[in-house]
Design an enzyme around this catalytic site. Structure first.
Site, PDB file in Angstrom:
ATOM      1  N   SER A  46       0.857  -1.188   0.000  1.00  0.00           N
ATOM      2  CA  SER A  46       0.000   0.000   0.000  1.00  0.00           C
ATOM      3  C   SER A  46       0.888   1.230   0.000  1.00  0.00           C
ATOM      4  O   SER A  46       1.959   1.237   0.629  1.00  0.00           O
ATOM      5  CB  SER A  46      -0.876   0.006   1.258  1.00  0.00           C
ATOM      6  N   TYR A  58      -1.446  -1.654  10.002  1.00  0.00           N
ATOM      7  CA  TYR A  58      -1.660  -1.964   8.576  1.00  0.00           C
ATOM      8  C   TYR A  58      -0.368  -1.719   7.795  1.00  0.00           C
ATOM      9  O   TYR A  58       0.081  -2.577   7.027  1.00  0.00           O
ATOM     10  CB  TYR A  58      -2.792  -1.072   8.060  1.00  0.00           C
TER      11      TYR A  58
HETATM   12  P1  NAP Z   1     -11.911  -5.147  -0.386  1.00  0.00           P
HETATM   13  O1  NAP Z   1     -12.776  -4.508  -1.408  1.00  0.00           O
HETATM   14  O2  NAP Z   1     -12.248  -5.035   1.052  1.00  0.00           O
HETATM   15  O3  NAP Z   1     -11.755  -6.699  -0.778  1.00  0.00           O
HETATM   16  C1  NAP Z   1     -10.930  -7.501   0.011  1.00  0.00           C
HETATM   17  C2  NAP Z   1     -10.888  -8.894  -0.572  1.00  0.00           C
HETATM   18  O4  NAP Z   1      -9.973  -9.669   0.243  1.00  0.00           O
HETATM   19  C3  NAP Z   1     -12.223  -9.601  -0.516  1.00  0.00           C
HETATM   20  O5  NAP Z   1     -12.378 -10.362  -1.694  1.00  0.00           O
HETATM   21  C4  NAP Z   1     -12.092 -10.521   0.691  1.00  0.00           C
HETATM   22  O6  NAP Z   1     -12.835 -11.715   0.546  1.00  0.00           O
HETATM   23  C5  NAP Z   1     -10.618 -10.870   0.625  1.00  0.00           C
HETATM   24  N1  NAP Z   1     -10.082 -11.378   1.894  1.00  0.00           N
HETATM   25  C6  NAP Z   1     -10.044 -10.763   3.097  1.00  0.00           C
HETATM   26  N2  NAP Z   1      -9.483 -11.565   4.008  1.00  0.00           N
HETATM   27  C7  NAP Z   1      -9.157 -12.718   3.362  1.00  0.00           C
HETATM   28  C8  NAP Z   1      -8.537 -13.930   3.761  1.00  0.00           C
HETATM   29  N3  NAP Z   1      -8.144 -14.121   5.021  1.00  0.00           N
HETATM   30  N4  NAP Z   1      -8.342 -14.907   2.829  1.00  0.00           N
HETATM   31  C9  NAP Z   1      -8.754 -14.723   1.551  1.00  0.00           C
HETATM   32  N5  NAP Z   1      -9.349 -13.589   1.119  1.00  0.00           N
HETATM   33  C10 NAP Z   1      -9.545 -12.610   2.019  1.00  0.00           C
HETATM   34  O7  NAP Z   1     -10.389  -4.613  -0.511  1.00  0.00           O
HETATM   35  P2  NAP Z   1      -9.626  -3.925  -1.752  1.00  0.00           P
HETATM   36  O8  NAP Z   1      -9.688  -2.479  -1.600  1.00  0.00           O
HETATM   37  O9  NAP Z   1     -10.042  -4.568  -3.012  1.00  0.00           O
HETATM   38  O10 NAP Z   1      -8.116  -4.338  -1.392  1.00  0.00           O
HETATM   39  C11 NAP Z   1      -7.373  -5.294  -2.114  1.00  0.00           C
HETATM   40  C12 NAP Z   1      -5.914  -5.174  -1.719  1.00  0.00           C
HETATM   41  O11 NAP Z   1      -5.432  -3.874  -2.056  1.00  0.00           O
HETATM   42  C13 NAP Z   1      -5.645  -5.345  -0.222  1.00  0.00           C
HETATM   43  O12 NAP Z   1      -4.459  -6.097  -0.031  1.00  0.00           O
HETATM   44  C14 NAP Z   1      -5.453  -3.930   0.278  1.00  0.00           C
HETATM   45  O13 NAP Z   1      -4.650  -3.848   1.429  1.00  0.00           O
HETATM   46  C15 NAP Z   1      -4.784  -3.298  -0.936  1.00  0.00           C
HETATM   47  N6  NAP Z   1      -4.920  -1.847  -0.988  1.00  0.00           N
HETATM   48  C16 NAP Z   1      -6.153  -1.288  -1.113  1.00  0.00           C
HETATM   49  C17 NAP Z   1      -6.261   0.102  -1.136  1.00  0.00           C
HETATM   50  C18 NAP Z   1      -7.581   0.800  -1.238  1.00  0.00           C
HETATM   51  O14 NAP Z   1      -7.620   2.016  -1.050  1.00  0.00           O
HETATM   52  N7  NAP Z   1      -8.676   0.119  -1.536  1.00  0.00           N
HETATM   53  C19 NAP Z   1      -5.104   0.887  -1.035  1.00  0.00           C
HETATM   54  C20 NAP Z   1      -3.875   0.263  -0.903  1.00  0.00           C
HETATM   55  C21 NAP Z   1      -3.793  -1.106  -0.889  1.00  0.00           C
HETATM   56  P3  NAP Z   1     -14.181 -12.002   1.401  1.00  0.00           P
HETATM   57  O15 NAP Z   1     -15.138 -10.894   1.097  1.00  0.00           O
HETATM   58  O16 NAP Z   1     -14.611 -13.316   0.867  1.00  0.00           O
HETATM   59  O17 NAP Z   1     -13.768 -12.038   2.855  1.00  0.00           O
END
Ligand code: NAP
Length: 246
Positions: free
Chosen positions: A141, A154
């Site tokens: 991130s 985080y």
């Molecule tokens: P999101 O919309 O909350 O989706 C998270 C996904 O991760 C969901 O499919 C969830 O599945 C899955 N997940 C959570 N815990 C899990 C586990 N223990 N095993 C397998 N799957 C799991 O999040 P996002 O924004 O798409 O984020 C994706 C990645 O990008 C993350 O690593 C996050 O840290 C990174 N990121 C995001 C942002 C942002 O602003 N959005 C910024 C920087 C980095 P379920 O629903 O089935 O639990």
């Protein structure tokens, strides 16, 4: 040098958010896609139906990336139904914004278990099971560069992901496997939007010089690049995709 065209992708946390769009993008790029999820079975199966209707090969596989046995099964099921993995995308993640002093032991463990241990579990499995010439794309991130209050645990867990990425890239010497990380800035998904006021969201949107939030498609295109032959020479890197935020 022989070119290897990746054909099977395993995307963790692909039921929703960025991961779901990565799954669609990689399917369009020609990969058969294993859509991993932890809890969101309905979303994962809807995505798989959509991908199959578009003519792609895809399957949904439940599994907690923090659990080593689940991760072994993820690879087992992917191999059995789609073939050996060529591209592993470690996208699964959670975010709870809370001052360090207010973090419970459970939240600390959960955050490190999903990000650091999850990346460790899948890469350890991939060491033996990824096809030569494969790709590993981890998720950090851009908050690692911002050091924002409320994000300490985080950020620390994502810093661990960056270190795992950089060392593992070297440990894969001789396999023609690249290991990189993508570090998004704020992206308009539930993970980022949940619990923030409209004012806070707008403040984040104004931070990068490109003056908007990232969209999952912005990040999926970066993953697509790293998984493609165009990124053959990119290895051991953390690629920040954030509109110039940091
Ligand atoms: P999101 O919309 O909350 O989706 C998270 C996904 O991760 C969901 O499919 C969830 O599945 C899955 N997940 C959570 N815990 C899990 C586990 N223990 N095993 C397998 N799957 C799991 O999040 P996002 O924004 O798409 O984020 C994706 C990645 O990008 C993350 O690593 C996050 O840290 C990174 N990121 C995001 C942002 C942002 O602003 N959005 C910024 C920087 C980095 P379920 O629903 O089935 O639990």
């Amino acid at each position: 040098m022989t070119q290897h065209t990746p054909k099977v992708a395993l995307v963790t946390g692909a039921s929703r958010g960025i991961g779901a769009v990565i799954a669609k993008q990689l399917a369009e790029d020609g990969f058969a896609v294993a859509v991993n999820y932890a809890h969101s079975a309905d979303e994962a199966s809807r995505l798989v139906v959509e991908l199959r209707q578009a003519g792609h090969r895809a399957m949904a596989i439940q599994g907690d990336v923090a659990d080593a046995a689940d991760v072994r099964r993820l690879f087992d099921e992917t191999e059995a139904h789609l073939g050996k993995v060529d591209a592993l995308v470690n996208n699964a993640g959670i975010l709870k914004v809370l001052p360090l002093a207010q973090h419970s032991d459970e939240l600390f463990e959960q955050t490190f278990n999903i990000h650091a241990r999850g990346t460790f579990n899948t890469m350890r499995e991939a060491a033996a099971r990824l096809n030569d010439g494969g790709r590993i794309i981890n998720f950090s991130s851009s908050t690692v560069g911002l050091n924002l209050p409320g994000y300490a645990v985080y950020i620390a867990s994502k810093a661990a992901v960056e270190s795992l990425t950089q060392v593992f890239a070297k440990e894969m010497r001789g396999r023609n496997v690249t290991v990189n990380a993508v570090a998004p800035g704020p992206v308009a998904t539930e993970l980022f939007l949940h619990g923030k006021s409209e004012e806070q969201i707008q403040a984040y949107a104004k931070m990068p010089p490109l003056e908007r939030l990232g969209q999952p498609e912005d990040i999926a295109r970066v993953v697509s690049f790293l998984a493609s032959p165009a990124a053959d020479w990119v290895n051991g890197q953390v690629l920040r995709a954030n509109g110039g935020l940091v």
